[in-house]
Design an enzyme around this catalytic site. Structure first.
Site, PDB file in Angstrom:
ATOM      1  NE  ARG A  63      40.933  45.398  43.461  1.00 43.87           N
ATOM      2  CZ  ARG A  63      41.846  46.262  43.756  1.00 43.87           C
ATOM      3  NH1 ARG A  63      42.075  46.622  45.008  1.00 43.87           N
ATOM      4  NH2 ARG A  63      42.574  46.854  42.832  1.00 43.87           N
ATOM      5  N   GLY A  64      43.919  43.149  43.347  1.00 49.50           N
ATOM      6  CA  GLY A  64      45.164  43.920  43.283  1.00 49.50           C
ATOM      7  C   GLY A  64      46.308  42.916  43.353  1.00 49.50           C
ATOM      8  CB  ALA A  65      49.266  42.386  41.197  1.00 43.67           C
ATOM      9  NE  ARG A  93      41.046  38.565  38.894  1.00 44.08           N
ATOM     10  CZ  ARG A  93      41.042  39.893  39.095  1.00 44.08           C
ATOM     11  NH1 ARG A  93      41.260  40.370  40.305  1.00 44.08           N
ATOM     12  NH2 ARG A  93      40.826  40.714  38.094  1.00 44.08           N
ATOM     13  CD  GLN A 122      38.563  47.597  40.114  1.00 42.35           C
ATOM     14  OE1 GLN A 122      37.983  48.380  39.367  1.00 42.35           O
ATOM     15  NE2 GLN A 122      38.861  46.371  39.737  1.00 42.35           N
ATOM     16  CG  ASP A 151      47.083  43.401  37.565  1.00 41.44           C
ATOM     17  OD1 ASP A 151      46.762  44.601  37.469  1.00 41.44           O
ATOM     18  OD2 ASP A 151      46.595  42.624  38.401  1.00 41.44           O
ATOM     19  CG  ASN A 168      47.497  48.631  35.992  1.00 43.02           C
ATOM     20  OD1 ASN A 168      47.533  47.875  36.958  1.00 43.02           O
ATOM     21  ND2 ASN A 168      47.073  49.877  36.099  1.00 43.02           N
ATOM     22  CE  LYS A 169      41.088  46.354  36.898  1.00 46.32           C
ATOM     23  NZ  LYS A 169      40.499  45.012  36.569  1.00 46.32           N
TER      24      LYS A 169
HETATM   25  O1  MRU Z   1      41.060  43.467  38.739  1.00 48.39           O
HETATM   26  P1  MRU Z   1      41.864  44.023  39.876  1.00 48.39           P
HETATM   27  O2  MRU Z   1      41.104  44.957  40.746  1.00 48.39           O
HETATM   28  O3  MRU Z   1      42.577  42.927  40.651  1.00 48.39           O
HETATM   29  O4  MRU Z   1      42.980  44.860  39.142  1.00 48.39           O
HETATM   30  C1  MRU Z   1      43.908  45.563  39.901  1.00 48.39           C
HETATM   31  C2  MRU Z   1      44.767  46.443  39.100  1.00 48.39           C
HETATM   32  O5  MRU Z   1      44.747  46.472  37.887  1.00 48.39           O
HETATM   33  C3  MRU Z   1      45.753  47.218  39.863  1.00 48.39           C
HETATM   34  O6  MRU Z   1      45.943  48.473  39.294  1.00 48.39           O
HETATM   35  C4  MRU Z   1      47.042  46.401  39.843  1.00 48.39           C
HETATM   36  O7  MRU Z   1      46.819  45.109  40.369  1.00 48.39           O
HETATM   37  C5  MRU Z   1      48.078  46.999  40.574  1.00 48.39           C
HETATM   38  S1  MRU Z   1      47.783  46.665  42.246  1.00 48.39           S
HETATM   39  C6  MRU Z   1      48.979  47.256  43.170  1.00 48.39           C
END
Ligand code: MRU
Length: 332
Positions: free
Chosen positions: A55-57, A89, A187, A227, A237-238
């Protein structure tokens, strides 16, 4: 990133290709266990994105590139494979960017493994530049706050929000990081704190709801990842990022967003057009498979929120630090 494996500190990436398979750290198992898993076809890599094994963009982008690579190696229909990956996603722009990158490489007859490996390497190179530009903002003695995980795990290696911290540490600077736990998937607590611990960077985990309290005591800067960043600078973002940005504005604390240009979506004019993923309510109502909410009470679980550009001090990108009004200059 540094990781302790069998008592030894080794350098590994979040995702790579080996012996015909896509290999990744199972991020759902950290920090308790460092489990490496591998997948032999496009659909299972797409499922690993969906179920947040990775996970993470930017890591989602690399996984998408390897998923398309596997589809090509296995002789699958590329358009169908692209649809499977795009449906994994909805919010991270890098996923769609990576699928388009791979479709254009594969249709040009390029080697699938070489193209996906190059995509992953370009991501890491961009993160190093984000680290170089962002480290200039970090001064000795600073208190920094971050949210979610925008470290090496989320970006193949190095990180976006965590890249300036890694670089500043390498430059000999001494600073402290507040890590908000990031409910409901944790996370921040389970991944960011793990990465900072492996790197020896001083930090404390705080409950999400304690962010404004610590800002009132003195935070010098906030850095998060993103994201998807819309054309006007609004960004997803999250969940919980928006609250921090509002509180930062109240206290006059600079709020930076670290992200590669692959996270910018110039086709989306503003944040209200960004599709926000809704995840299962059980991520909120259950803990370790056990119901912790009252029976009959339901939960809402948006994975992301949208922060308006007006709350952003700057975007730290591989092309430099940009004010919200300057982001059109990096349109590719
Ligand atoms: O749901 P996730 O864990 O994929 O969400 C990730 C985030 O929101 C991160 O902060 C975002 O992707 C930036 S990652 C470099």
């Amino acid at each position: 990133m540094k990781a302790e494996i069998g008592g030894e500190i080794k350098n590994i990436r979040a995702i790579w290709f080996e012996n015909g398979k896509t290999v990744m750290i199972d991020q759902r198992k950290l920090p308790g266990e460092l489990v490496i898993c591998s997948f032999g076809d496009c659909a299972s890599v797409a499922e690993a994105i969906r179920n947040m094994t990775t996970r993470g963009a930017p890591s989602i982008g690399a996984a998408a590139a390897y998923a398309m690579c596997m589809a090509s190696l296995n002789g699958e229909d590329l358009d169908k494979a692209a649809e499977t990956v795009r449906n994994a996603r909805p919010t991270a722009n890098d996923l769609f960017y990576a699928v388009d990158f791979m479709l254009s490489e594969l249709r040009a007859g390029k080697d699938p493994v070489e193209s996906a490996d190059r995509y992953a390497q370009i991501t890491v190179d961009k993160c190093r530049l984000i680290g170089k530009y962002g480290a200039g903002l970090i001064k000795n003695g600073m208190k920094i706050m971050t949210h979610c995980n925008a470290g090496a795990l989320a970006t193949v290696d190095v990180g976006t929000a965590l890249a300036p911290m890694r670089q500043a540490r390498d430059d000999g600077k001494d600073f402290f990081v507040y890590v908000s736990e990031t409910r409901p998937r944790l996370q921040g607590m389970q991944l960011t704190a793990w990465e900072l611990g492996q790197e020896g960077i001083s930090h404390r985990i705080i409950p999400d709801g304690a962010s404004a309290y610590y800002m009132s005591k003195g935070v010098d800067m906030i850095i998060t990842g993103a994201d998807r960043i819309a054309s006007n600078g609004d960004f997803a973002n999250k969940i919980g990022t928006f609250d921090k940005a509002i509180a930062a504005k109240y206290f006059g604390i600079p709020f930076y967003v670290a992200a590669p240009v692959s996270t910018f979506d110039f086709g989306t004019p503003s944040g209200d057009k960004i599709v926000i993923e809704e995840r299962s309510e059980t991520e909120v109502t259950e803990m370790n498979g056990r119901l912790i909410a009252p029976e009959g009470s339901h939960a809402l679980n948006p994975a992301f929120d949208v922060t308006p550009a007006s709350l952003v001090t700057g975007f730290i990108t591989e092309k430099g630090i940009l004010k919200p009004g300057e982001i059109q200059t990096v349109k590719e």
